[in-house]
Design a protein around this motif. Structure first.
Motif, PDB file in Angstrom:
ATOM      1  N   ASP A  44       0.944  -1.447   0.356  1.00  0.00           N
ATOM      2  CA  ASP A  44      -0.059  -0.246  -0.088  1.00  0.00           C
ATOM      3  C   ASP A  44       1.545   1.309  -0.065  1.00  0.00           C
ATOM      4  O   ASP A  44       2.029   1.585   1.191  1.00  0.00           O
ATOM      5  CB  ASP A  44      -0.767   0.230   1.318  1.00  0.00           C
ATOM      6  N   GLU A  70      -0.599  -4.588  -4.072  1.00  0.00           N
ATOM      7  CA  GLU A  70      -1.477  -3.199  -3.908  1.00  0.00           C
ATOM      8  C   GLU A  70      -0.893  -2.400  -5.283  1.00  0.00           C
ATOM      9  O   GLU A  70      -1.627  -1.113  -6.026  1.00  0.00           O
ATOM     10  CB  GLU A  70      -2.293  -2.317  -3.071  1.00  0.00           C
ATOM     11  N   LYS A 184      -4.426   3.001  -4.532  1.00  0.00           N
ATOM     12  CA  LYS A 184      -3.773   1.550  -4.224  1.00  0.00           C
ATOM     13  C   LYS A 184      -4.858   0.557  -5.339  1.00  0.00           C
ATOM     14  O   LYS A 184      -5.355   1.493  -6.206  1.00  0.00           O
ATOM     15  CB  LYS A 184      -4.787   1.408  -3.123  1.00  0.00           C
TER      16      LYS A 184
END
Length: 361
Positions: A44, A70, A184
Motif C-alpha cells: 500500500d 496493491e 492502491k
C-alpha cells in the motif's frame, strides 16, 4: 542468528531476529491490527516512509501471491512482527514473507514484544524509529532520531504517484479522472469496472484535467501530511479549482485534500488508524471499514466551507466522511475498496457513478 535492533526516539530498544533484506531503515513507527492482509498492507503506497508493526502474532502463514499486491513494490521501510512464518501454506505458491522482503530490499525484525511496542505507541503517540543491525550504533541512536525530521514532512506523494498521464480505456460509456496521490490498485480496479479512467499526477493543473473531457474526478489515497507545502501548492489548488466544475470523490488522503482545498484544516492523530476493523457511523448504520491514515479533518474548521461531516469513527468520533451542501462532492476517510478488509462500503463507487451521471448528490 543475525540480530536487528528497533530503536525508538524515546529511548526504547527492541532486540530481535533479522529477516528480510539485510539493511538499516528509518521511519515513522505505526501499527496495524488486521489478522491477515499483510501483503496488501506492505504494498500500500500510503505506508511510504513508515515502519509497520503488525499486531497479529503470526504473519506470513499463507505465503505471498502476486495477485494480492496493491502496487508494484513494497512501500513500508521496514516490518516488525512477533513471529514470521518460515513454512507457509503452498496454496498460493509457497513464497515466504522473508523472500518477499528480500526481493523488495526491505528489512524486518521478528521475535520482539509487539504488544509492548503497540502499548508504547498508543500511550506516547507515533514515534520515529530505526532498525539497525549494528549494536554499537544503538546507544546514541535515540538522540539522533529525536533530531531527525518526521518522514511525513517530505513530499512522499511525489515518490509513489504516477509521473505522467495514464489512460485505461475499457469501452465504458463514461470517463472519469483520478488524481494519483499513491493509489492502491484496488481503487483503480473498482473505477475501471464502472468507467474509462484517466490517471493524473498529483501536480496536474485543473485545466489539463477538465480539457481531457472527464466527467468526474476521484482524489486517491496517499502517504504523508496533506498540508505538506508541495501538496498544498499543487493538489489542493487543483481540487479547489475543480470543485465548481466537476463531481469529486475523495478517498482517505483525498478526503483530507478536499477539506484543505475548500478552506478547512487537518491535524495529526496521536497514533492514527491502521487496520481493517474500524467502525464508522454513516446514515444511522455502523460499517466496519479498512483504514490507513495518520491525519484527520478538523470538524470545527468545516464551518463556512460548504462541507458537512456526515460520517464519524465510533471509537474516537473523528471525521470519516463529508459531503458538500450544494456541490456534487463527497468523501470518505476509510478505504471502500478494502484490500484487505470488509467490503461493507464498496457501494460508494456506485454512488460516485450516480453522481457523475446525474451531476448531483
Amino acid at each position: 542468528m543475525a540480530k536487528n535492533y528497533l530503536v525508538l526516539e524515546d529511548g526504547a530498544v527492541y532486540e530481535g531476529e533479522a529477516f528480510g533484506y539485510p539493511s538499516d531503515a528509518f521511519g515513522e513507527v505505526v501499527f496495524a491490527t488486521g489478522m491477515n492482509g499483510y501483503q496488501e498492507s506492505l504494498t500500500d503506497p500510503s505506508y511510504q516512509g513508515q515502519i509497520l508493526v503488525l499486531t497479529f502474532p503470526l504473519i506470513g502463514n499463507y505465503g505471498i501471491n502476486d495477485a494480492f499486491n496493491e502496487s508494484d513494490r513494497v512501500h513500508v521501510r521496514a516490518l516488525a512482527v512477533s513471529e514470521y512464518c518460515r513454512e507457509p501454506s503452498d496454496m498460493y505458491g509457497g513464497k515466504t514473507l522473508d523472500e518477499f522482503l528480500r526481493d523488495n530490499k526491505v528489512p524486518g525484525i521478528s521475535g520482539i514484544d509487539t504488544r509492548d511496542l503497540v502499548i508504547r505507541i498508543r500511550q506516547h503517540g507515533t514515534l520515529k524509529g530505526k532498525i539497525t543491525s549494528d549494536p554499537d550504533e544503538v546507544p546514541g541512536l535515540a538522540e539522533k532520531l529525536r533530531q531527525a525530521p518526521m518522514p511525513s514532512e517530505a513530499n512522499l506523494v511525489a515518490e509513489v504517484g504516477c509521473r505522467e498521464i495514464e489512460r485505461f480505456d475499457g469501452g465504458k460509456d463514461l470517463t472519469v479522472g483520478m488524481i494519483d496521490l499513491g493509489e492502491k490498485g484496488s481503487i483503480l480496479k473498482n473505477l475501471r469496472a464502472r468507467f474509462n479512467v484517466i490517471m493524473f499526477p498529483y501536480d496536474t493543473p485543473a485545466d489539463v484535467i477538465t480539457e481531457s473531457g472527464v466527467k468526474g474526478v476521484l482524489i486517491s489515497n496517499g502517504p504523508g501530511d496533506p498540508s505538506q507545502p508541495m501538496i498544498l501548492k499543487h493538489t489542493a489548488r487543483t481540487v479547489s479549482d475543480l470543485s465548481t466544475q466537476l463531481p469529486l470523490f475523495g478517498i482517505c488522503f483525498g478526503n483530507q485534500i478536499t477539506a484543505l482545498a475548500l478552506g478547512a484544516k487537518t491535524y495529526k492523530l496521536k497514533f492514527g488508524h491502521h487496520g481493517c476493523n474500524q467502525p464508522v457511523m454513516y446514515d444511522g448504520r455502523v460499517y466496519i471499514t479498512s483504514q490507513n491514515h495518520n491525519f484527520a479533518v478538523d470538524e470545527a474548521s468545516l464551518a463556512g466551507t460548504g462541507l458537512i461531516a456526515d460520517q464519524f469513527n465510533v471509537n474516537d468520533r473523528t471525521v470519516e466522511g463529508m459531503r458538500h451542501k450544494d456541490l456534487p462532492i463527497f468523501t470518505c476517510q476509510y478505504h471502500p475498496e478494502a484490500s484487505p478488509g470488509p467490503w461493507d462500503t464498496t457501494f460508494l463507487f456506485d454512488r460516485f457513478a450516480s453522481v457523475v451521471r446525474e451531476g448531483r448528490l
